[in-house]
Design an enzyme around this catalytic site. Structure first.
Site, PDB file in Angstrom:
ATOM      1  N   HIS A 207     -14.040  20.399  13.748  1.00 29.46           N
ATOM      2  CA  HIS A 207     -12.855  19.539  13.626  1.00 29.46           C
ATOM      3  C   HIS A 207     -13.225  18.182  13.023  1.00 29.46           C
ATOM      4  CE1 HIS A 207     -11.477  22.169  17.086  1.00 29.46           C
ATOM      5  NE2 HIS A 207     -10.451  22.261  16.269  1.00 29.46           N
TER       6      HIS A 207
ATOM      7  N   LYS B 184     -11.311  26.741   6.428  1.00 25.66           N
ATOM      8  CA  LYS B 184     -11.356  28.098   5.870  1.00 25.66           C
ATOM      9  C   LYS B 184     -11.712  29.134   6.928  1.00 25.66           C
ATOM     10  CE  LYS B 184     -12.544  27.045   1.088  1.00 25.66           C
ATOM     11  NZ  LYS B 184     -13.556  27.233   0.027  1.00 25.66           N
TER      12      LYS B 184
ATOM     13  N   GLY C 116      -6.922  20.803  19.949  1.00 28.27           N
ATOM     14  CA  GLY C 116      -7.842  20.120  20.855  1.00 28.27           C
ATOM     15  C   GLY C 116      -9.112  20.894  21.103  1.00 28.27           C
TER      16      GLY C 116
ATOM     17  N   ASP D  55     -10.118  29.817   9.556  1.00 30.61           N
ATOM     18  CA  ASP D  55      -8.838  30.519   9.765  1.00 30.61           C
ATOM     19  C   ASP D  55      -8.227  30.736   8.387  1.00 30.61           C
ATOM     20  OD1 ASP D  55      -8.854  30.510  12.723  1.00 30.61           O
ATOM     21  OD2 ASP D  55      -8.868  28.355  12.429  1.00 30.61           O
TER      22      ASP D  55
ATOM     23  N   GLN E  94       2.450  30.337  19.302  1.00 29.64           N
ATOM     24  CA  GLN E  94       1.540  31.198  18.530  1.00 29.64           C
ATOM     25  C   GLN E  94       0.656  32.074  19.415  1.00 29.64           C
ATOM     26  OE1 GLN E  94      -0.302  27.533  16.774  1.00 29.64           O
ATOM     27  NE2 GLN E  94      -2.184  28.693  16.806  1.00 29.64           N
TER      28      GLN E  94
HETATM   29  O1  PAF Z   1      -5.761  26.132  13.781  1.00 30.89           O
HETATM   30  C1  PAF Z   1      -5.196  25.614  14.773  1.00 30.89           C
HETATM   31  O2  PAF Z   1      -5.814  24.904  15.568  1.00 30.89           O
HETATM   32  C2  PAF Z   1      -3.726  25.873  15.008  1.00 30.89           C
HETATM   33  O3  PAF Z   1      -3.353  27.146  14.603  1.00 30.89           O
HETATM   34  C3  PAF Z   1      -2.803  24.804  14.387  1.00 30.89           C
HETATM   35  C4  PAF Z   1      -2.922  24.776  12.873  1.00 30.89           C
HETATM   36  C5  PAF Z   1      -3.160  23.429  14.947  1.00 30.89           C
HETATM   37  C6  PAF Z   1      -1.339  25.098  14.729  1.00 30.89           C
HETATM   38  O4  PAF Z   1      -1.130  25.118  16.103  1.00 30.89           O
END
Ligand code: PAF
Length: 266
Positions: A33, A144, A27, A146, A57
Site C-alpha cells: 500500500h 496490479k 486498511g 488485483d 464486495q
Molecule cells: O483492493 C481493495 O483494497 C479494494 O477492493 C478497494 C479497491 C479498496 C475497494 O474496496
C-alpha cells in the site's frame, strides 16, 4: 495528516486543495500500500487515502467480519508516508440507506475472480465509484496484484467518462516472491513457507517451462485448492489470440483457509 470520517469534512478539505491522487484501500496496510502512496505522490502534490472495508464486495461466506482491521497502525504508516488526507468513513456514512443502485460490470466480471466470488466486481466498482464521487481525485492508483480489479476500474472510468487517470502500480513482493497482501497475515508459519509456490508457478508459466494445467495439478498435489490458472491478454483480459504478444497469467488458490491471488505479466 488530516483524518476525516464524513463526506462533508472531506468535501470541505477537497475544495481547498489542488491536483489530488487517491489510493483507495481496505486498511491493514503493508509495504504494498505504501508503494501505491509513493506512486500517487509522483502524480500529484496532494495524496488522499481511504480506509473502508466494503461489505458489498464480500460474499456471505467470506471474511468480512474477520477482515484484519488495524486503524492506529495504518494511521501511523500513512502519516510516515506523508499522506495529506485519510478518509475513513463508517459504514453508515457510505451506505446511509440500502445501496439500491449498483454498478453492473460487463460479463468479463463473471470470469476469473468473478467466477469464484459472486458479484465481487459489482461490489468493488460500486464502492470505487462512490469513493471517486466523494474524493473527486484527478488520479487514482490501483495495484496490479488485483489485476482484474484494475482492469474493471479502468473500464468503468472509461465507459462512465470519469475525469480520472487510473495509474497501475507494480506488485510488491516479499524477498521469496510472495505478493504482499493483507490476507498473508492469516497464514500459519508452515503455510507462509509454502505460499511462494504460487508465484514460482506463475513465473514458470510466464517462462514457458510449464503450462497452466500443469501448474494447477502441481499446486493441488502440494495440498492447495486451486481455483484457476489462466493466461489472458493484458489489454482487456480476453483469451489471447496468437497475435496478442502482451499477456498476463493470473491465478487464485486456497492454502488452508487463506485464498491467495497473484498475477504476472509476460
Ligand atoms: O483492493 C481493495 O483494497 C479494494 O477492493 C478497494 C479497491 C479498496 C475497494 O474496496
Amino acid at each position: 495528516m488530516r483524518i476525516v470520517d464524513s463526506i462533508a469534512q472531506l468535501r470541505d478539505w477537497r475544495s481547498n486543495v489542488g491536483r489530488l491522487a487517491f489510493v483507495p484501500t481496505m486498511g491493514n496496510l503493508h509495504a504494498g500500500h505504501i508503494a501505491l502512496v509513493r506512486l500517487a505522490r509522483q502524480h500529484a502534490p496532494y495524496v488522499a487515502v481511504s480506509i473502508f472495508v466494503n461489505r458489498l464486495q464480500f460474499a456471505p461466506a467470506e471474511d468480512f467480519g474477520s477482515y484484519p482491521r488495524s486503524f492506529e497502525d495504518d494511521c501511523a504508516k500513512l502519516e510516515a508516508a506523508g499522506v495529506e488526507l485519510l478518509f475513513a468513513p463508517g459504514e453508515t456514512v457510505l451506505y446511509p440507506e440500502p445501496q439500491g443502485f449498483i454498478v453492473e460490470p460487463p460479463p468479463q466480471a463473471n470470469e476469473l475472480e468473478g467466477a469464484f466470488r459472486q458479484r465481487f466486481f459489482h461490489g468493488v466498482t460500486t464502492v470505487v465509484l462512490k469513493l471517486f464521487n466523494c474524493v473527486r481525485p484527478e488520479v487514482a492508483v490501483f495495484g496490479k496484484k488485483d489485476y482484474q480489479q484494475l482492469m474493471m476500474v479502468k473500464a468503468m472510468v472509461r465507459q462512465f467518462n470519469l475525469p480520472i487517470q487510473v495509474v497501475a502500480a507494480e506488485t510488491e513482493r516479499e524477498p521469496d516472491g510472495l505478493a504482499m497482501s493483507s490476507r498473508n497475515g492469516y497464514l500459519s508459519a508452515a503455510e507462509r513457507a509454502e505460499a511462494p509456490r504460487l508465484h514460482r508457478l506463475l513465473a514458470a508459466i510466464a517462462a514457458g517451462t510449464t503450462t497452466c494445467s500443469n501448474a494447477f495439478d502441481q499446486i493441488a498435489a502440494a495440498g492447495w485448492k486451486p481455483d484457476y490458472f489462466e493466461i489472458r491478454r493484458r489489454r482487456d483480459l480476453a483469451p489471447p489470440q496468437t497475435e496478442d504478444r502482451e499477456r498476463v497469467v493470473l491465478a487464485a488458490a486456497r492454502l488452508g483457509a487463506t485464498r491467495l491471488i497473484d498475477s504476472l505479466e509476460f
